[in-house]
Design a protein around this motif. Structure first.
Motif, PDB file in Angstrom:
ATOM      1  N   ASN A 151      34.240 -16.069 131.398  1.00  0.00           N
ATOM      2  CA  ASN A 151      33.149 -15.675 132.289  1.00  0.00           C
ATOM      3  C   ASN A 151      32.641 -14.280 131.961  1.00  0.00           C
ATOM      4  N   PRO A 152      31.475 -13.919 132.493  1.00  0.00           N
ATOM      5  CA  PRO A 152      30.930 -12.573 132.284  1.00  0.00           C
ATOM      6  C   PRO A 152      31.559 -11.578 133.268  1.00  0.00           C
ATOM      7  N   MET A 153      31.374 -10.298 133.003  1.00  0.00           N
ATOM      8  CA  MET A 153      31.760  -9.267 133.966  1.00  0.00           C
ATOM      9  C   MET A 153      30.591  -9.091 134.936  1.00  0.00           C
ATOM     10  N   VAL A 154      30.859  -9.307 136.213  1.00  0.00           N
ATOM     11  CA  VAL A 154      29.772  -9.212 137.198  1.00  0.00           C
ATOM     12  C   VAL A 154      30.231  -8.392 138.395  1.00  0.00           C
ATOM     13  N   GLY A 155      29.358  -7.470 138.835  1.00  0.00           N
ATOM     14  CA  GLY A 155      29.601  -6.682 140.038  1.00  0.00           C
ATOM     15  C   GLY A 155      28.419  -6.840 140.973  1.00  0.00           C
ATOM     16  N   PRO A 198      38.218 -16.248 135.973  1.00  0.00           N
ATOM     17  CA  PRO A 198      37.880 -17.656 136.162  1.00  0.00           C
ATOM     18  C   PRO A 198      38.677 -18.292 137.299  1.00  0.00           C
ATOM     19  N   GLY A 199      37.976 -19.099 138.091  1.00  0.00           N
ATOM     20  CA  GLY A 199      38.643 -19.756 139.221  1.00  0.00           C
ATOM     21  C   GLY A 199      38.598 -18.922 140.483  1.00  0.00           C
ATOM     22  N   GLN A 200      38.299 -17.664 140.350  1.00  0.00           N
ATOM     23  CA  GLN A 200      38.226 -16.759 141.507  1.00  0.00           C
ATOM     24  C   GLN A 200      36.766 -16.638 141.946  1.00  0.00           C
ATOM     25  N   PRO A 201      36.534 -16.159 143.181  1.00  0.00           N
ATOM     26  CA  PRO A 201      35.152 -16.074 143.660  1.00  0.00           C
ATOM     27  C   PRO A 201      34.291 -15.161 142.787  1.00  0.00           C
ATOM     28  N   HIS A 202      33.001 -15.444 142.796  1.00  0.00           N
ATOM     29  CA  HIS A 202      32.046 -14.610 142.073  1.00  0.00           C
ATOM     30  C   HIS A 202      31.783 -13.321 142.856  1.00  0.00           C
ATOM     31  N   ALA A 203      31.188 -12.353 142.170  1.00  0.00           N
ATOM     32  CA  ALA A 203      30.990 -11.006 142.742  1.00  0.00           C
ATOM     33  C   ALA A 203      30.239 -11.036 144.067  1.00  0.00           C
ATOM     34  N   GLU A 204      29.203 -11.880 144.150  1.00  0.00           N
ATOM     35  CA  GLU A 204      28.363 -11.927 145.343  1.00  0.00           C
ATOM     36  C   GLU A 204      29.169 -12.286 146.593  1.00  0.00           C
ATOM     37  N   VAL A 205      30.198 -13.135 146.430  1.00  0.00           N
ATOM     38  CA  VAL A 205      31.015 -13.573 147.563  1.00  0.00           C
ATOM     39  C   VAL A 205      31.722 -12.367 148.197  1.00  0.00           C
ATOM     40  N   ASN A 234      24.452  -7.438 138.581  1.00  0.00           N
ATOM     41  CA  ASN A 234      24.044  -7.196 137.181  1.00  0.00           C
ATOM     42  C   ASN A 234      23.691  -8.466 136.421  1.00  0.00           C
ATOM     43  N   LEU A 235      23.947  -9.657 137.025  1.00  0.00           N
ATOM     44  CA  LEU A 235      23.603 -10.922 136.354  1.00  0.00           C
ATOM     45  C   LEU A 235      22.911 -11.839 137.358  1.00  0.00           C
ATOM     46  N   GLU A 236      22.045 -12.684 136.844  1.00  0.00           N
ATOM     47  CA  GLU A 236      21.372 -13.678 137.695  1.00  0.00           C
ATOM     48  C   GLU A 236      22.397 -14.476 138.505  1.00  0.00           C
ATOM     49  N   PRO A 237      22.227 -14.601 139.807  1.00  0.00           N
ATOM     50  CA  PRO A 237      23.180 -15.380 140.610  1.00  0.00           C
ATOM     51  C   PRO A 237      23.197 -16.845 140.167  1.00  0.00           C
ATOM     52  N   CYS A 238      24.384 -17.428 140.126  1.00  0.00           N
ATOM     53  CA  CYS A 238      24.512 -18.783 139.580  1.00  0.00           C
ATOM     54  C   CYS A 238      23.952 -19.820 140.533  1.00  0.00           C
ATOM     55  N   SER A 239      23.592 -20.979 139.954  1.00  0.00           N
ATOM     56  CA  SER A 239      22.883 -22.001 140.725  1.00  0.00           C
ATOM     57  C   SER A 239      23.544 -23.368 140.595  1.00  0.00           C
ATOM     58  N   ARG A 271      33.576 -23.785 138.918  1.00  0.00           N
ATOM     59  CA  ARG A 271      34.874 -23.677 139.579  1.00  0.00           C
ATOM     60  C   ARG A 271      34.693 -23.182 141.012  1.00  0.00           C
ATOM     61  N   THR A 272      33.492 -22.603 141.297  1.00  0.00           N
ATOM     62  CA  THR A 272      33.184 -22.097 142.638  1.00  0.00           C
ATOM     63  C   THR A 272      31.753 -22.524 142.989  1.00  0.00           C
ATOM     64  N   PRO A 273      31.375 -22.500 144.304  1.00  0.00           N
ATOM     65  CA  PRO A 273      30.012 -22.932 144.686  1.00  0.00           C
ATOM     66  C   PRO A 273      28.943 -21.941 144.238  1.00  0.00           C
ATOM     67  N   SER A 292      18.813 -12.003 133.306  1.00  0.00           N
ATOM     68  CA  SER A 292      19.008 -13.425 133.589  1.00  0.00           C
ATOM     69  C   SER A 292      20.313 -13.866 132.926  1.00  0.00           C
ATOM     70  N   ASP A 293      20.827 -15.009 133.360  1.00  0.00           N
ATOM     71  CA  ASP A 293      22.104 -15.509 132.844  1.00  0.00           C
ATOM     72  C   ASP A 293      21.831 -16.403 131.636  1.00  0.00           C
ATOM     73  N   PRO A 294      22.344 -16.047 130.445  1.00  0.00           N
ATOM     74  CA  PRO A 294      22.095 -16.877 129.260  1.00  0.00           C
ATOM     75  C   PRO A 294      22.811 -18.232 129.311  1.00  0.00           C
ATOM     76  N   ALA A 305      29.403  -9.609 124.561  1.00  0.00           N
ATOM     77  CA  ALA A 305      30.238 -10.707 124.052  1.00  0.00           C
ATOM     78  C   ALA A 305      29.879 -12.017 124.762  1.00  0.00           C
ATOM     79  N   TYR A 306      29.691 -11.931 126.067  1.00  0.00           N
ATOM     80  CA  TYR A 306      29.311 -13.118 126.852  1.00  0.00           C
ATOM     81  C   TYR A 306      27.956 -13.655 126.390  1.00  0.00           C
ATOM     82  N   VAL A 307      26.987 -12.757 126.208  1.00  0.00           N
ATOM     83  CA  VAL A 307      25.643 -13.175 125.793  1.00  0.00           C
ATOM     84  C   VAL A 307      25.714 -13.853 124.425  1.00  0.00           C
TER      85      VAL A 307
HETATM   86  C1  AOF Z   1      27.478 -15.141 139.356  1.00  0.00           C
HETATM   87  N1  AOF Z   1      28.359 -14.204 139.787  1.00  0.00           N
HETATM   88  O1  AOF Z   1      30.275 -13.089 139.627  1.00  0.00           O
HETATM   89  C2  AOF Z   1      29.775 -14.645 137.943  1.00  0.00           C
HETATM   90  C3  AOF Z   1      28.820 -15.596 137.470  1.00  0.00           C
HETATM   91  O2  AOF Z   1      32.826 -22.103 136.882  1.00  0.00           O
HETATM   92  P1  AOF Z   1      32.886 -20.644 137.224  1.00  0.00           P
HETATM   93  O3  AOF Z   1      32.959 -20.428 138.707  1.00  0.00           O
HETATM   94  O4  AOF Z   1      34.011 -19.933 136.513  1.00  0.00           O
HETATM   95  O5  AOF Z   1      31.488 -20.024 136.762  1.00  0.00           O
HETATM   96  C4  AOF Z   1      31.269 -19.433 135.543  1.00  0.00           C
HETATM   97  C5  AOF Z   1      29.803 -19.253 135.290  1.00  0.00           C
HETATM   98  O6  AOF Z   1      29.185 -18.621 136.408  1.00  0.00           O
HETATM   99  C6  AOF Z   1      29.492 -18.351 134.102  1.00  0.00           C
HETATM  100  O7  AOF Z   1      29.306 -19.081 132.919  1.00  0.00           O
HETATM  101  C7  AOF Z   1      28.204 -17.673 134.529  1.00  0.00           C
HETATM  102  O8  AOF Z   1      27.077 -18.512 134.275  1.00  0.00           O
HETATM  103  C8  AOF Z   1      28.377 -17.543 136.015  1.00  0.00           C
HETATM  104  N2  AOF Z   1      29.051 -16.291 136.338  1.00  0.00           N
HETATM  105  N3  AOF Z   1      27.693 -15.771 138.181  1.00  0.00           N
HETATM  106  O9  AOF Z   1      26.493 -15.403 140.042  1.00  0.00           O
HETATM  107  C9  AOF Z   1      29.493 -13.933 139.153  1.00  0.00           C
HETATM  108  N4  AOF Z   1      30.955 -14.427 137.286  1.00  0.00           N
END
Ligand code: AOF
Ligand code: ZN
Length: 364
Positions: A25-29, A47-54, A72-77, A81-83, A102-104, A138-140
């Motif tokens: 996963n990326p580093m996100v704050g 990985p497996g733990q909540p994302h930064a926004e939570v 610092n990264l587009e919120p996931c949609s 492993r998490t919602p 944006s998230d690549p 590295a993530y990008v």
């Molecule tokens: C976010 N906030 O803090 C992170 C994001 O399956 P998961 O839960 O491990 O999700 C990994 C993907 O979620 C990762 O490839 C990236 O697209 C995003 N990471 N997104 O909104 C976060 N870590």
């Protein structure tokens, strides 16, 4: 008055706390702000733990008016492993979301922003984007090319030697440099060496002189000659990249000793590009190559190196083994060109980090 840039800087600082721990996963704050006050913050711990926004929104009640979230990264949609974080931001009734980039990852890319905008959230993208891209380089690279970001580490004399002509190599750089070298290891997800270095040094390839997790280990060993008593068998996962034709008995021996084996095409040496692809498939975003000169040369020849990190000791050996083997370069104009990013004096040694010009664009 704190500005968007100040809060984004804080988000980046928080993100970096995940360094060395979050792959794949990326580093996100993230920072939540209301009326000029921080009402929550956090980072993605792995990985497996909540994302930064939570973490940032934990204490924010749904429907609280006037909340801005900096991330610092587009919120996931998507449900991974998490919602999805974009849904969380919508449910909490956040007014404004400020992002660096944006998230690549194609499961997210632009879809997170679309979800937020569709719900009427004011979305701003591009604040401290260059810093955010550098933090997650590295993530990008991993998500856009399917290859890991590669740092090539060299520890050499002033005249570019890693050993005398007779092969003596201990120790070239000083104890102080070794601390910095272990920081390089802690920042990587896997360390890669050739079997020559394994035989010569019997290294443990672990993180000892600094805090941090030991990365996985990858050894290029086309004939699977490694001794099961080698120190690399201790600790973090070990992968042996070998070629077809090695005996089943040897395969079983090293597997029983705890190694995973990658058998890579043909009877010759496993190609570094294929090895790196497998490393990326295993989720290693950042691979540190630590020797020897032949592996360094094939990485550079294949244009697989993103950054070179060199320790130069104030010693001269004259004849000896070069830190980088033959690159087949005849003209200065064909030299591998580097862009300096950092120089530091460490005791009597010099540490020098530089990016390979045009690396990422030419790979994939
Ligand atoms: C976010 N906030 O803090 C992170 C994001 O399956 P998961 O839960 O491990 O999700 C990994 C993907 O979620 C990762 O490839 C990236 O697209 C995003 N990471 N997104 O909104 C976060 N870590
Ligand atoms: Zn998320």
């Amino acid at each position: 008055m704190m500005t968007d840039i100040d809060y984004m800087r804080r988000a980046l600082e928080l993100a970096a706390r995940g360094r060395g721990r979050v792959h794949p996963n990326p580093m996100v704050g993230a920072v939540a702000v209301r009326d000029g006050r921080v009402v929550g913050e956090g980072f993605h711990p792995g990985p497996g733990q909540p994302h930064a926004e939570v973490f940032a929104l934990k204490e924010v009640a749904a429907g609280t008016p006037g909340v801005t979230v900096y991330v610092n990264l587009e919120p996931c949609s998507f449900v991974g492993r998490t919602p999805p974080c974009a849904d969380l931001l919508v449910e909490k009734g956040v007014t404004r979301v400020v992002c660096a980039m944006s998230d690549p990852d194609e499961r997210v890319s632009e879809k997170g922003f679309a979800r937020l905008k569709g719900a009427g959230i004011d979305v701003i993208v591009g604040v401290l984007e260059a810093e955010a891209r550098a933090l997650n380089a590295a993530y990008v690279k991993h998500r856009t090319t399917g290859l890991p970001y590669v740092t090539l580490k060299l520890a050499q004399t002033l005249d570019g030697r890693i050993a005398t002509a007779s092969g003596d190599s201990k120790w070239i750089s000083s104890e102080a440099s070794r601390v910095r070298a272990h920081r390089l290891r802690a920042d990587a997800d896997a360390i890669l060496i050739g079997s020559g270095t394994l035989k010569a040094d019997d290294p443990e390839l672990s993180v000892r002189h600094v805090e941090g997790e030991s990365p996985a280990k990858i050894v290029l060993d086309s004939r699977l000659e490694i001794s099961t008593g080698a120190k690399v068998f201790e600790g973090a996962p070990l992968w042996l990249a070998t070629s077809e034709g090695v005996s089943n008995r040897r395969l079983q021996e090293v597997e029983a000793a705890g190694a995973g084996v990658w058998v890579i095409g043909g009877g010759g040496r496993p190609g570094l590009l294929d090895v790196l692809r497998l490393a990326a498939d295993k989720g290693y975003l950042h691979v540190l190559i630590e020797g020897g000169g032949q592996v360094a040369a094939s990485a550079l020849r294949g244009n697989l190196v993103d950054r070179v990190a060199v320790f130069v000791a104030p010693k001269i050996l004259g004849e000896g083994i070069s830190s980088v083997g033959d690159l087949g370069i005849d003209r200065i104009s064909d030299a591998v060109e580097l862009d300096l990013v950092e120089v530091e004096q460490i005791g009597n040694d010099l540490f020098y980090a530089a990016d390979v010009v045009g690396a990422t664009e030419q790979q994939g």
